[in-house]
Design an enzyme around this catalytic site. Structure first.
Site, short mmCIF file in Angstrom:
data_model
loop_
_atom_site.label_atom_id
_atom_site.label_comp_id
_atom_site.label_asym_id
_atom_site.label_seq_id
_atom_site.Cartn_x
_atom_site.Cartn_y
_atom_site.Cartn_z
N HIS A 120 -8.05 -2.96 8.92
CA HIS A 120 -6.92 -3.68 8.40
C HIS A 120 -5.74 -3.94 9.22
O HIS A 120 -5.12 -4.53 9.16
CB HIS A 120 -6.88 -3.25 6.95
CG HIS A 120 -5.94 -4.45 6.30
ND1 HIS A 120 -6.45 -5.71 6.04
CD2 HIS A 120 -4.76 -4.19 5.57
CE1 HIS A 120 -5.60 -6.17 5.23
NE2 HIS A 120 -4.47 -5.43 4.89
N TRP A 121 -5.50 -2.76 10.11
CA TRP A 121 -4.44 -2.47 10.99
C TRP A 121 -4.65 -2.99 12.32
O TRP A 121 -4.50 -2.02 13.33
CB TRP A 121 -3.81 -1.04 10.72
CG TRP A 121 -3.22 -0.65 9.52
CD1 TRP A 121 -2.80 -1.41 8.56
CD2 TRP A 121 -3.32 0.64 9.11
NE1 TRP A 121 -2.52 -0.53 7.43
CE2 TRP A 121 -2.65 0.54 7.60
CE3 TRP A 121 -3.68 1.93 9.41
CZ2 TRP A 121 -2.45 1.69 6.79
CZ3 TRP A 121 -3.50 2.89 8.62
CH2 TRP A 121 -3.04 3.02 7.47
N GLY A 176 0.77 -1.34 0.00
CA GLY A 176 -0.04 -0.05 -0.08
C GLY A 176 0.83 1.26 -0.04
O GLY A 176 1.95 1.24 0.25
N ASN A 194 1.62 -8.84 8.39
CA ASN A 194 0.58 -7.91 8.23
C ASN A 194 0.27 -8.14 6.66
O ASN A 194 1.15 -7.70 5.72
CB ASN A 194 0.55 -6.47 8.67
CG ASN A 194 -0.55 -5.58 8.19
OD1 ASN A 194 -0.31 -4.54 7.70
ND2 ASN A 194 -1.56 -6.02 8.56
#
Length: 301
Positions: free
Chosen positions: A275-276, A49, A114
């Site tokens: 998402h984190w 990203g 991650n």
């Protein structure tokens, strides 16, 4: 050869990005990573990203894990910190994990990955079953069952990659979290500066341009090789899947297939979390993951 850029002998450096930064020379260029703590080795693998780095993904939790583990936050090639690569970031990432472990003489480690780092960690663990003791993936391995593909966050990422504007970056960042207040001006500015670096943007387009996404879908449809989700039964490391209930990049239904197919697996879902998980539910993440990694008698060698 590994080079310690900031460490003063005889003392643990303050856990800042600068003080923990290290370099490792490999055949494919310089790998950079952050190092802190003592104990069994634990490797952190970041996601993809705009403007991502290993430090931005995991710098906030490093102190908690460094109390118990010798931590290494790897900076993948192609994201503006380690030397660039001409390869697609995923295979380059798997090779970088191998280079890091071999270069530092680490025979067996625990891994936390991650998103993209979860996919890289999964592939590395399957290919090197004796080198990974325990594995934690954060919204980074699985198969979407109920929702459309690509999901909202991936579509926003493609839009930014095709036409990088500040507004598109903000839209994508907001899709990453449950609480939009986490998308601060500071976060936007630091991400924007790195995401628009020409080499970093070129690497991102190998993954997230419309052409790259189309090629991936077509290759999956025509390949005789089994899809990644169909190989999860080969993952031998004890595994913890953690997920944000409100993830709009990799929706939580993606956890169902790996939950049923990885032989030794646990699943933890964080509420009010995108998402984190390691950022948005920091304390709960630290508690859950440390409990998993430290459970029992065995330790990584």
């Amino acid at each position: 050869m590994t080079v310690d850029l900031r460490h003063k002998p005889g003392s643990l450096p303050s856990l800042s990005a600068e003080s923990t930064l290290r370099e490792l020379q490999t055949e494919r260029g310089v790998l950079r990573y952050h190092e802190a703590g003592e104990g069994p080795p634990l490797v952190f693998l970041h996601g993809s990203g705009p403007g991502v780095t290993g430090w931005r993904n995991f710098g906030g939790v490093l102190e908690a894990f460094a109390e118990h583990f010798h931590c290494y936050i790897l900076e993948f090639p192609g994201f503006g910190v380690s030397d660039p690569t001409d390869l697609h970031p995923m295979p380059a990432g798997v090779q970088a994990v191998t280079d890091l472990l071999d270069g530092l003489g680490l025979e067996q480690v625990d891994i936390i990955g991650n998103s993209m780092g979860g996919f890289v960690g999964t592939q590395f663990s399957i290919e090197n079953p004796t080198r990974v003791r325990r594995f934690v993936t954060i919204g980074g391995v699985g198969l979407g069952i109920f929702g459309a593909f690509p999901a909202e966050g991936i579509n926003l990422l493609v839009e930014f990659t095709e036409d990088p504007t500040r507004e598109r970056l903000i839209q994508w960042l907001r899709s990453m979290v449950f609480d939009p207040k986490m998308v601060t001006e500071e976060l936007i500015e630091e991400r924007w500066a790195q995401a628009t670096d020409p080499q970093t943007l070129e690497s991102a387009r190998r993954m997230y341009s419309r052409a790259a996404m189309k090629a991936m879908i077509e290759a999956t449809a025509t390949s005789d090789a089994p899809p990644a989700w169909a190989t999860l039964h080969r993952l031998k490391a004890k595994t913890l899947i953690v997920w944000g209930r409100d993830d709009r990049v990799s929706p939580v239904d993606g956890a169902l297939v790996p939950m049923r197919t990885i032989p030794d697996v646990e699943l933890h879902i964080f509420p009010k979390c995108g998402h984190w998980a390691m950022i948005e539910q920091k304390e709960a993440f630290e508690s859950t993951v440390l409990s998993f990694l430290r459970r029992g008698e065995g330790t990584a060698s």
